[in-house]
Design a protein around this motif. Sequence first.
Motif, PDB file in Angstrom:
ATOM      1  N   GLU A 247      80.033 -25.293  65.913  1.00  0.00           N
ATOM      2  CA  GLU A 247      81.347 -25.899  66.013  1.00  0.00           C
ATOM      3  C   GLU A 247      82.706 -25.263  65.636  1.00  0.00           C
ATOM      4  O   GLU A 247      84.017 -25.583  66.481  1.00  0.00           O
ATOM      5  N   CYS A 248      82.734 -25.004  63.813  1.00  0.00           N
ATOM      6  CA  CYS A 248      83.483 -24.223  63.496  1.00  0.00           C
ATOM      7  C   CYS A 248      83.611 -22.615  63.888  1.00  0.00           C
ATOM      8  O   CYS A 248      84.300 -22.071  62.519  1.00  0.00           O
ATOM      9  N   ASN A 249      82.802 -22.000  64.138  1.00  0.00           N
ATOM     10  CA  ASN A 249      83.222 -20.576  63.638  1.00  0.00           C
ATOM     11  C   ASN A 249      82.645 -19.402  62.363  1.00  0.00           C
ATOM     12  O   ASN A 249      82.602 -18.510  62.158  1.00  0.00           O
ATOM     13  N   ALA A 250      82.253 -20.654  61.446  1.00  0.00           N
ATOM     14  CA  ALA A 250      81.930 -20.347  59.703  1.00  0.00           C
ATOM     15  C   ALA A 250      80.551 -19.641  60.163  1.00  0.00           C
ATOM     16  O   ALA A 250      79.864 -19.578  60.762  1.00  0.00           O
ATOM     17  N   PRO A 251      80.616 -18.458  58.664  1.00  0.00           N
ATOM     18  CA  PRO A 251      79.231 -17.717  58.976  1.00  0.00           C
ATOM     19  C   PRO A 251      78.141 -18.876  58.366  1.00  0.00           C
ATOM     20  O   PRO A 251      78.251 -19.750  57.706  1.00  0.00           O
ATOM     21  N   ALA A 252      76.884 -19.281  59.521  1.00  0.00           N
ATOM     22  CA  ALA A 252      75.692 -19.941  58.520  1.00  0.00           C
ATOM     23  C   ALA A 252      74.592 -18.753  58.823  1.00  0.00           C
ATOM     24  O   ALA A 252      74.484 -17.715  59.037  1.00  0.00           O
ATOM     25  N   ASN A 253      73.417 -19.511  59.000  1.00  0.00           N
ATOM     26  CA  ASN A 253      72.458 -18.800  58.613  1.00  0.00           C
ATOM     27  C   ASN A 253      71.106 -19.577  59.649  1.00  0.00           C
ATOM     28  O   ASN A 253      71.303 -20.975  59.760  1.00  0.00           O
ATOM     29  N   THR A 254      70.480 -19.161  60.553  1.00  0.00           N
ATOM     30  CA  THR A 254      69.860 -20.118  61.039  1.00  0.00           C
ATOM     31  C   THR A 254      68.206 -19.323  60.643  1.00  0.00           C
ATOM     32  O   THR A 254      67.317 -18.233  60.469  1.00  0.00           O
ATOM     33  N   ASN A 255      67.448 -20.861  60.587  1.00  0.00           N
ATOM     34  CA  ASN A 255      66.367 -20.534  59.997  1.00  0.00           C
ATOM     35  C   ASN A 255      65.209 -20.655  61.815  1.00  0.00           C
ATOM     36  O   ASN A 255      65.142 -21.511  62.237  1.00  0.00           O
ATOM     37  N   MET A 256      64.173 -20.051  61.528  1.00  0.00           N
ATOM     38  CA  MET A 256      63.423 -19.675  63.280  1.00  0.00           C
ATOM     39  C   MET A 256      61.886 -19.834  62.264  1.00  0.00           C
ATOM     40  O   MET A 256      61.999 -18.775  61.886  1.00  0.00           O
ATOM     41  N   LYS A 257      61.114 -20.192  62.854  1.00  0.00           N
ATOM     42  CA  LYS A 257      59.652 -20.460  62.535  1.00  0.00           C
ATOM     43  C   LYS A 257      59.091 -20.578  64.359  1.00  0.00           C
ATOM     44  O   LYS A 257      59.318 -21.649  64.708  1.00  0.00           O
ATOM     45  N   LEU A 258      57.607 -20.392  64.307  1.00  0.00           N
ATOM     46  CA  LEU A 258      56.595 -20.215  65.199  1.00  0.00           C
ATOM     47  C   LEU A 258      55.549 -21.684  64.692  1.00  0.00           C
ATOM     48  O   LEU A 258      54.740 -21.503  63.170  1.00  0.00           O
ATOM     49  N   VAL A 259      55.210 -22.526  65.318  1.00  0.00           N
ATOM     50  CA  VAL A 259      54.435 -23.513  64.949  1.00  0.00           C
ATOM     51  C   VAL A 259      53.773 -23.987  66.573  1.00  0.00           C
ATOM     52  O   VAL A 259      53.935 -23.799  67.899  1.00  0.00           O
ATOM     53  N   GLN A 260      52.990 -24.129  66.231  1.00  0.00           N
ATOM     54  CA  GLN A 260      51.350 -24.618  67.065  1.00  0.00           C
ATOM     55  C   GLN A 260      51.215 -25.503  67.391  1.00  0.00           C
ATOM     56  O   GLN A 260      51.279 -26.962  66.452  1.00  0.00           O
ATOM     57  N   ILE A 261      51.865 -26.871  68.634  1.00  0.00           N
ATOM     58  CA  ILE A 261      51.859 -27.773  68.702  1.00  0.00           C
ATOM     59  C   ILE A 261      50.701 -28.463  69.079  1.00  0.00           C
ATOM     60  O   ILE A 261      50.276 -27.652  70.115  1.00  0.00           O
ATOM     61  N   PRO A 262      49.890 -29.828  68.727  1.00  0.00           N
ATOM     62  CA  PRO A 262      48.375 -29.830  68.980  1.00  0.00           C
ATOM     63  C   PRO A 262      48.033 -30.403  70.285  1.00  0.00           C
ATOM     64  O   PRO A 262      49.570 -30.904  70.950  1.00  0.00           O
ATOM     65  N   HIS A 263      47.526 -29.563  70.538  1.00  0.00           N
ATOM     66  CA  HIS A 263      46.585 -29.381  72.416  1.00  0.00           C
ATOM     67  C   HIS A 263      48.628 -29.523  73.358  1.00  0.00           C
ATOM     68  O   HIS A 263      48.288 -29.611  74.396  1.00  0.00           O
ATOM     69  N   PHE A 264      48.431 -28.248  73.173  1.00  0.00           N
ATOM     70  CA  PHE A 264      49.277 -27.934  73.775  1.00  0.00           C
ATOM     71  C   PHE A 264      49.673 -26.544  73.431  1.00  0.00           C
ATOM     72  O   PHE A 264      48.425 -25.893  74.273  1.00  0.00           O
ATOM     73  N   GLN A 402      53.751 -36.332  73.180  1.00  0.00           N
ATOM     74  CA  GLN A 402      52.072 -36.891  72.659  1.00  0.00           C
ATOM     75  C   GLN A 402      51.128 -37.900  73.653  1.00  0.00           C
ATOM     76  O   GLN A 402      51.910 -38.448  73.556  1.00  0.00           O
ATOM     77  N   ASN A 403      50.148 -37.223  73.667  1.00  0.00           N
ATOM     78  CA  ASN A 403      49.357 -38.452  73.574  1.00  0.00           C
ATOM     79  C   ASN A 403      48.723 -39.088  72.244  1.00  0.00           C
ATOM     80  O   ASN A 403      47.731 -38.692  72.297  1.00  0.00           O
ATOM     81  N   VAL A 404      48.622 -40.200  72.394  1.00  0.00           N
ATOM     82  CA  VAL A 404      48.544 -40.993  71.080  1.00  0.00           C
ATOM     83  C   VAL A 404      46.707 -41.236  71.284  1.00  0.00           C
ATOM     84  O   VAL A 404      46.214 -41.741  70.225  1.00  0.00           O
ATOM     85  N   TYR A 405      46.337 -41.196  72.092  1.00  0.00           N
ATOM     86  CA  TYR A 405      45.161 -41.194  72.338  1.00  0.00           C
ATOM     87  C   TYR A 405      44.010 -39.801  72.419  1.00  0.00           C
ATOM     88  O   TYR A 405      43.311 -40.075  72.346  1.00  0.00           O
ATOM     89  N   ALA A 406      44.544 -39.150  72.132  1.00  0.00           N
ATOM     90  CA  ALA A 406      43.893 -37.747  71.859  1.00  0.00           C
ATOM     91  C   ALA A 406      42.732 -37.136  71.187  1.00  0.00           C
ATOM     92  O   ALA A 406      43.457 -37.995  69.619  1.00  0.00           O
ATOM     93  N   PRO A 407      41.535 -36.797  72.139  1.00  0.00           N
ATOM     94  CA  PRO A 407      41.115 -36.295  73.124  1.00  0.00           C
ATOM     95  C   PRO A 407      41.477 -36.678  74.019  1.00  0.00           C
ATOM     96  O   PRO A 407      41.229 -36.311  75.296  1.00  0.00           O
ATOM     97  N   ASP A 408      41.014 -38.736  74.369  1.00  0.00           N
ATOM     98  CA  ASP A 408      40.849 -38.957  75.228  1.00  0.00           C
ATOM     99  C   ASP A 408      42.628 -39.070  76.228  1.00  0.00           C
ATOM    100  O   ASP A 408      43.361 -38.712  75.035  1.00  0.00           O
ATOM    101  N   PRO A 409      41.718 -39.477  77.078  1.00  0.00           N
ATOM    102  CA  PRO A 409      43.423 -39.225  78.579  1.00  0.00           C
ATOM    103  C   PRO A 409      44.269 -40.994  77.753  1.00  0.00           C
ATOM    104  O   PRO A 409      43.640 -41.707  77.505  1.00  0.00           O
ATOM    105  N   ASP A 410      45.516 -40.759  78.152  1.00  0.00           N
ATOM    106  CA  ASP A 410      46.241 -41.847  78.089  1.00  0.00           C
ATOM    107  C   ASP A 410      46.511 -42.652  78.840  1.00  0.00           C
ATOM    108  O   ASP A 410      46.989 -41.839  80.227  1.00  0.00           O
ATOM    109  N   PRO A 411      46.476 -44.019  79.335  1.00  0.00           N
ATOM    110  CA  PRO A 411      46.081 -44.745  80.309  1.00  0.00           C
ATOM    111  C   PRO A 411      47.538 -45.231  80.259  1.00  0.00           C
ATOM    112  O   PRO A 411      48.158 -45.661  81.711  1.00  0.00           O
ATOM    113  N   GLU A 412      48.832 -45.426  79.473  1.00  0.00           N
ATOM    114  CA  GLU A 412      49.727 -45.346  80.198  1.00  0.00           C
ATOM    115  C   GLU A 412      51.095 -44.146  80.238  1.00  0.00           C
ATOM    116  O   GLU A 412      52.239 -44.027  80.656  1.00  0.00           O
ATOM    117  N   MET A 413      49.889 -42.741  80.597  1.00  0.00           N
ATOM    118  CA  MET A 413      50.743 -41.678  81.005  1.00  0.00           C
ATOM    119  C   MET A 413      50.092 -41.195  81.420  1.00  0.00           C
ATOM    120  O   MET A 413      48.899 -40.628  82.411  1.00  0.00           O
TER     121      MET A 413
END
Length: 441
Positions: A247-264, A402-413
């Motif tokens: 936005e303003c081109n001022a010096p800033a820091n970017t944080n980066m992290k490797l994340v495991q998403i459940p069932h994905f 997200q499947n809120v019924y995981a590990p069972d199938p989601d009836p609406e998805m």
Amino acid sequence: MSVIEEERVRGGVFKDINPEDEDQQPTVIESLCMNCYENGSTRLLFTKIPFFKEIIISSFTCPHCNWTNTEIQSAGRIQEQGVLYTLQVKTKEDMNREVVKSDSASTRIPQLDFEIPAFTQKGSLSTIEGLLDRAVAGLEQDQPIRKATDPAVAEKIEEFIERLKKLKKVEEEFTLIIDDPSGNSFIENPSAPQKDTALTVTHYKRTPEHNAVLGIETEEEEDDRKPVNDLDTMRNEVLVFNTNCPECNAPANTNMKLVQIPHFKEVIIMATNCDSCRHRTNEVKSGGATEELGTRITLHLTDPSDMSRDLLKSETCSVLIPELEFELGMAALGGKFTTLEGLLKDIKDLIVSKNPFMCGDSSTADRAGKLELFGQKIDKIIAGEMDVHVILDDPAGNSYLQNVYAPDPDPEMKIEKYTRTFEQNEDLGLNDMKTEGYAEK
């Protein structure tokens, strides 16, 4: 650091366009008139408009010969990708589409074999009709000299000018192509928030030649740091690197992290916080390869609790809401790891709050009413008052809901796997990708 850069960091130069802001006055400087070589005055206004970032509007006036000149220059950052707009002009209403064209953009009309190369015209905020008028004016400028020195060439150009004028009256359909490697050009979608069937927007990776033309350094920096091979260490560590605020081109820091998403799968989440202007942004990149099949996820919203479902939208994922006749292209909003409610709010902000054609002279009662109604429908969906379907269509297969019924199938998805078309592989850059056969003979 220049004065403009210092003021940019403090947020004191570039301000949002506001006709009621009395403090937003142009800067006046004395400058030389290139027509009569007397001194005139140039007015500079540093401002912001959505989709075009920061701009500098300059207007020169000479009191001696009454010559005037107006220009628009982009003062924002060059975007990460170039952009290609392809518009099929079919009606006179298309001529009223507003266009932001930067210095680095080239304009083509294939039917006439006509092209305006990049950097031959200054940046402009105009309409399709205005672009054609500007092209006609440029060709007519030296016609008197051509008629005197080379009548044959002048006659051919005159015929070409007449063809351009016929296109302005839309006596025949034609294609307008704007190719901007800086990514800072824009063509209006008058059907927003619905998909524009006449307009195709393609984002692409710049070539080294594009970077050289734009003055971007491409020299590889030496990195003596030891490469990180321990994935367990990366999963438990937040990497921090220096960058600039978008936005303003001022010096800033970017944080980066490797994340495991459940069932994905694993994804890379990047977040940037700016201490100068308080701007915050996050972006998600897939930690894996492009899947062999595309993925289409369809969720039927039946309860307000669906708004809390976790959602991963990759950069290649488009979002559809059939009941609203709405489609969000794959390049819009970028990659996001949020909730379904967060995605809908981001869509509302993009289409309604941050739309440049909702304010000022660009706004019309019909367009504003349509977009306002769309925003109200989004609010009803978030509140659970509308029965709709949300579709995530990702040809790369890297999006998740997200499947809120995981590990069972989601009836609406419903999750569908499909084979990508040639055009989808072309957009993903897979058709020209060679991943085997490199072994030395």
